[in-house]
Scaffold this active site. Sequence first.
Site, PDB file in Angstrom:
ATOM      1  CG  ASP A  49      -1.968   1.059   1.168  1.00  0.00           C
ATOM      2  OD1 ASP A  49      -2.557   1.224   0.090  1.00  0.00           O
ATOM      3  OD2 ASP A  49      -2.182   1.740   2.182  1.00  0.00           O
ATOM      4  NE  ARG A 444     -55.883  10.650  -7.944  1.00  0.00           N
ATOM      5  CZ  ARG A 444     -56.462   9.784  -7.126  1.00  0.00           C
ATOM      6  NH1 ARG A 444     -56.233   9.847  -5.830  1.00  0.00           N
ATOM      7  NH2 ARG A 444     -57.247   8.867  -7.584  1.00  0.00           N
ATOM      8  CE  LYS A 477     -54.444   1.297  -1.927  1.00  0.00           C
ATOM      9  NZ  LYS A 477     -55.344   0.985  -3.052  1.00  0.00           N
ATOM     10  CG  ASP A 479     -52.912   6.145  -2.170  1.00  0.00           C
ATOM     11  OD1 ASP A 479     -51.755   6.152  -2.605  1.00  0.00           O
ATOM     12  OD2 ASP A 479     -53.916   5.960  -2.893  1.00  0.00           O
ATOM     13  CG  MET A 480     -47.863  10.667  -0.180  1.00  0.00           C
ATOM     14  SD  MET A 480     -47.206  11.377  -1.671  1.00  0.00           S
ATOM     15  CE  MET A 480     -45.487  11.088  -1.489  1.00  0.00           C
ATOM     16  CG  ASP A 549     -51.952   2.772  -8.748  1.00  0.00           C
ATOM     17  OD1 ASP A 549     -52.232   2.106  -7.740  1.00  0.00           O
ATOM     18  OD2 ASP A 549     -52.082   4.017  -8.795  1.00  0.00           O
TER      19      ASP A 549
HETATM   20  C1  DGJ Z   1     -53.827   5.440  -5.882  1.00  0.00           C
HETATM   21  C2  DGJ Z   1     -53.733   4.015  -5.421  1.00  0.00           C
HETATM   22  O1  DGJ Z   1     -52.542   3.453  -5.842  1.00  0.00           O
HETATM   23  C3  DGJ Z   1     -54.942   3.258  -5.899  1.00  0.00           C
HETATM   24  O2  DGJ Z   1     -54.836   1.908  -5.562  1.00  0.00           O
HETATM   25  C4  DGJ Z   1     -56.164   3.867  -5.282  1.00  0.00           C
HETATM   26  O3  DGJ Z   1     -56.132   3.695  -3.898  1.00  0.00           O
HETATM   27  C5  DGJ Z   1     -56.236   5.346  -5.633  1.00  0.00           C
HETATM   28  N1  DGJ Z   1     -55.023   6.030  -5.332  1.00  0.00           N
HETATM   29  C6  DGJ Z   1     -57.361   6.015  -4.907  1.00  0.00           C
HETATM   30  O4  DGJ Z   1     -57.403   7.359  -5.121  1.00  0.00           O
END
Ligand code: DGJ
Length: 728
Positions: A49, A444, A477, A479-480, A549
């Site tokens: 080294d 959205r 569930k 979601d975002m 999705d």
């Molecule tokens: C996006 C999700 O991925 C879907 O499965 C569903 O829950 C929609 N949003 C609902 O607005």
Amino acid sequence: MITFDETNCYFHISTPNSSYVIRLYGEYIPQHLYYGKKLDNLNGILNDDEPFVPGFSAIDREYCEEQITTDVVLQEYAFYGSCDLRKPSFHAVYKDGSRITKMKFVSYKIYKGKPTLPSLPATYTENDDEADTLELLYRDEVTGLELTYTYTAFVKFDAVTRSVKAKNTGCDAVNIKEIMSCNVDFPRSDFDFIHLPGAWLRERHIERLSLISGRTHIESRRGSSSHHHSPFFALVDKCCTETQGQVYGFSFVYSGNFEAGAEVDSFGNTRAYMGINSFDFNWMLKKDEQFIAPEVVMVYSSEGLGKMSRTYHKLYRTRLARGMYRDTERPVLINNWEATYMNFDEQKIVDIARTAAKAGIEMLVLDDGWFGKRNDSQSSLGDWFVFKDKLPSGINGLAKKVNDLGLKFGLWVEPEMISENSDLYRSHPDWCIHVSGREKSRGRNQLVLDLSRQDVCDYIVKVLSDILSSAPISYVKWDMNRNMSEIGSEKLPPERQSEVAHRYMLGLYGVLEMLTQRFPNVLFEGCSGGGGRFDAGMMYYFNQYWTSDDSDAVERMYIQHGTSLVMPSTFMGAHVSEVPNHQVGRVTSLETRGNIAFCGQLGYELDVTKMSEEELDAIRAQIEKYKTISDTVHNGDMYRLLSPFDSNYVAWEFISNNKNQVVVCYGTVNTLPQCKNNFVKLEALESNREYRLFGADKVYSADVLMNIGFAVENQKDFSADLYVFEKI
Ligand code: DGJ
């Protein structure tokens, strides 16, 4: 195990099959000596080294007695401000405007177990014997800034975790502009770079490319880890396949903006790095404050990508996932989204539940559209009270009706969002992420709540707690559904505006921690328009994640294959949905859709009330079959036998921990006409044993299955079959 050799000043961090060696080089540099296959004897590691000083590079005079330049030394953690002009891991601005950081060794600690990371998700141990930890403490004598580098080696997994803590022990505030969670310097550059780019409906496709001179870089600036890039990459040997070659995996336990990549310098070295994205980032650290950079989980395999994935799978499903559902099979659910979208009423949901019960489905999930005045995406996010016009009995009344039909009840929420047309927005227009005087861009039709604010986080915890306590809700569930834009917070002063994106993540983690602890019997599934934030950070809170999705079975061959590079099948929500498929219009058989969904957490997302008795019987039979293999698929080892990215086919093998059951899912994208039967070779069977193919009265030796394989029938386009073998 972690040991320190006092004579040579080496730390040897070892896991069952890997070694990671650090040397204290003078007072200033923790030098990276080695990461790779396990070394039993380190003698001679430094014999050759010799310091190398390329032309033009400046010499770090005070670093050690020898003439060296950090511009080429392999370092554990790289700073901007002196001679190392490669990608830094740390870059800060001090009170006098200077940007120089020079860290001097203070002390080290080795101990059993693994510390938690305050306010952040991380892998964990259940008892201290499961891991060893090394902390290296360094201090900049001019500014008083301290950095602690933490390394944990798991005893049973080939995984080493790293994180970094910055503490300001000086008098003046420090502005941190860049703080990676790790860099790993390799004395070679002949790697391929594998990562998982994608988009909404097309998450985590595998891309493999050769490193270039300079940087190969991935990142997210979207406020979440995103659909576009996953916070994971692997550096692999050019010859690496699923079963051979060296692999270095890097997975970030973080869900916000990140950056990661590899920089090849002009001398054949590669610096791998991963951390919070330094783009648009600044963190002001005042006297006595500390900042913790999230965890990176590094996995080494000398047996190809498959072994790396199995290490991540086992580690993440047992020492990242938490709560009751970590070790419990999940109910098979039906989600009303693709059946009704927001166009439903109580009667329709009860009808779906009643029919689903007949087909053997165990839980009904009510998706978007049940709250405020929500009939489309224009309104109501934030108003988490029931839409009585649609659901006159309320959530409690509906949940009870569903329970009476023998199904559990689950509910969709999107708590991080706010619609301008909502009572919440009318009362708190300042609660969204925005910059005063600037247009708020909608995604959205919605805005993002400002989770960098404690009052907003408190509201979310309160309103969600109220809902979850008000009815027999067994599942959420979460979601975002948009990227962040115009990132700013009304609560923070101008000099802290570049902290908002990370403060948001800390706020979200706090909310999720509170809710998952408060409701330990609820199964939480994450979602972000499908798999937009499907990262290791989220999987500390959510036991499963809506993988995409895109529910088309063929698209899922690619998405689930790519996702499996890091994530175990037990994390992947996978539904049988309507045909023609709503995302791509493809028609596949119920059997094919079922077989692909069997390789994740099975659910249904179609209007069962419109199905014939025969189709409902077929679903019942599917669920019965799924129950016989789900433990193997979720808790066994996965072998990717054929990749849809390299061929017309996909094949996944799951083998139970006792090796008694082997499940093979074989899918065809496009059939090749006039082709002999394909043979599929299995892996990791118990040698000297025989296996019976279920339903075919065929017995094979392990030798035959592993070396010759079994013939899969010629397939039709867009089809998938399932083969189950039992050890005799
Ligand atoms: C996006 C999700 O991925 C879907 O499965 C569903 O829950 C929609 N949003 C609902 O607005």
